[in-house]
Motif scaffolding. Structure first.
Motif, mmCIF file in Angstrom:
data_model
loop_
_atom_site.group_PDB
_atom_site.id
_atom_site.type_symbol
_atom_site.label_atom_id
_atom_site.label_comp_id
_atom_site.label_asym_id
_atom_site.label_seq_id
_atom_site.Cartn_x
_atom_site.Cartn_y
_atom_site.Cartn_z
ATOM 1 N N ARG A 8 0.852 -1.194 0.000
ATOM 2 C CA ARG A 8 0.000 0.000 0.000
ATOM 3 C C ARG A 8 0.886 1.242 0.000
ATOM 4 O O ARG A 8 2.037 1.200 0.429
ATOM 5 N N GLU A 11 -0.109 7.508 2.926
ATOM 6 C CA GLU A 11 -0.877 8.752 2.870
ATOM 7 C C GLU A 11 -0.697 9.437 4.215
ATOM 8 O O GLU A 11 -0.890 8.825 5.258
ATOM 9 N N ARG A 12 -0.299 10.706 4.196
ATOM 10 C CA ARG A 12 -0.153 11.470 5.434
ATOM 11 C C ARG A 12 -1.396 12.327 5.619
ATOM 12 O O ARG A 12 -1.948 12.839 4.662
ATOM 13 N N MET A 13 -1.826 12.481 6.857
ATOM 14 C CA MET A 13 -2.972 13.321 7.166
ATOM 15 C C MET A 13 -2.547 14.349 8.205
ATOM 16 O O MET A 13 -1.934 13.996 9.227
ATOM 17 N N HIS A 32 -4.988 15.807 3.299
ATOM 18 C CA HIS A 32 -4.460 14.489 2.942
ATOM 19 C C HIS A 32 -3.360 14.677 1.896
ATOM 20 O O HIS A 32 -3.580 15.334 0.883
ATOM 21 N N HIS A 34 -0.979 12.479 -0.546
ATOM 22 C CA HIS A 34 -0.772 11.150 -1.124
ATOM 23 C C HIS A 34 0.647 11.034 -1.649
ATOM 24 O O HIS A 34 1.131 11.925 -2.351
ATOM 25 N N THR A 35 1.316 9.945 -1.286
ATOM 26 C CA THR A 35 2.703 9.733 -1.691
ATOM 27 C C THR A 35 2.826 8.416 -2.465
ATOM 28 O O THR A 35 1.882 7.625 -2.499
ATOM 29 N N TRP A 39 4.136 1.495 1.954
ATOM 30 C CA TRP A 39 3.899 1.423 3.394
ATOM 31 C C TRP A 39 4.998 0.622 4.086
ATOM 32 O O TRP A 39 5.500 1.005 5.144
ATOM 33 N N VAL A 54 5.262 13.134 -3.968
ATOM 34 C CA VAL A 54 3.860 13.435 -3.681
ATOM 35 C C VAL A 54 3.086 13.480 -4.992
ATOM 36 O O VAL A 54 3.582 13.964 -6.002
ATOM 37 N N SER A 56 -0.689 14.069 -4.846
ATOM 38 C CA SER A 56 -1.941 14.800 -4.687
ATOM 39 C C SER A 56 -2.064 15.305 -3.261
ATOM 40 O O SER A 56 -1.638 14.641 -2.322
ATOM 41 N N GLN A 91 -4.139 7.825 -9.506
ATOM 42 C CA GLN A 91 -3.984 6.373 -9.352
ATOM 43 C C GLN A 91 -3.948 5.681 -10.716
ATOM 44 O O GLN A 91 -3.145 4.783 -10.946
#
Length: 129
Positions: A8, A11-13, A32, A34-35, A39, A54, A56, A91
Motif C-alpha cells: 500500500r 498517505e499522510r494526514m 491528505h 498522497h505519496t 507502506w 507526492v 496529490s 492512481q
C-alpha cells in the motif's frame, strides 16, 4: 489501486484548527497528502523525508457532534494540487506508467508535475505550509 499489506502507498494526514472558525472544538481542516512511498518502506525514512514523491494534496473538513465525540470527515474534497483535473485521477496514471506526469517534491523549489503546467504558484505556496 487495491494494493495490499506493505505494498500500500503511504498517505499522510494533517489536521489544523482554523482560528477563524466559530466553533473550533467541533470542526477542523484535514489535509491528505498522497505519496508513492510503499507502506512497508516507511520506517527507512524519517517522518519528514517520507514526502519525497507526492502525487496529490486535498483538503476537507472534519466535524464532531460534541467535545469528546468522534470526528467524521466530509466525503467531498477540495483538490489543492494538482489543478489539472486529468491528474486528479493520479492512481490511474500511476498504474499506466504515467508517474513522471504526476509526481512532485515538496522539498525541491520549482518542483511541479509535468502534467500540471501553469499551477506553479500553487505548489510554491503549498511548500510554505
Amino acid at each position: 489501486l487495491n494494493l495490499q499489506g506493505d505494498d500500500r502507498l503511504l498517505e499522510r494526514m494533517f489536521c489544523f484548527h482554523d482560528p477563524l472558525d466559530q466553533d473550533p472544538s467541533r470542526r477542523m481542516v484535514v489535509v491528505h497528502v498522497h505519496t508513492l512511498l510503499r507502506w512497508g518502506d516507511r520506517m527507512q525514512w524519517t517522518a519528514a523525508s517520507r514526502l519525497q514523491e507526492v502525487t496529490s494534496v486535498n483538503a476537507r473538513h472534519a466535524t464532531r457532534p460534541a467535545v469528546g465525540g468522534t470526528w467524521t470527515q466530509e466525503q467531498c474534497k477540495f483538490y489543492v494540487v494538482p489543478k489539472n483535473k486529468s491528474l486528479q485521477a493520479w492512481q490511474t496514471l500511476f498504474t499506466s506508467g504515467g508517474k513522471g506526469r504526476i509526481v512532485w517534491s515538496p522539498y525541491t523549489a520549482g518542483s511541479v508535475p509535468a502534467g500540471d503546467p501553469g499551477a506553479d504558484w500553487r505548489y510554491e505556496e503549498l511548500r510554505k505550509v
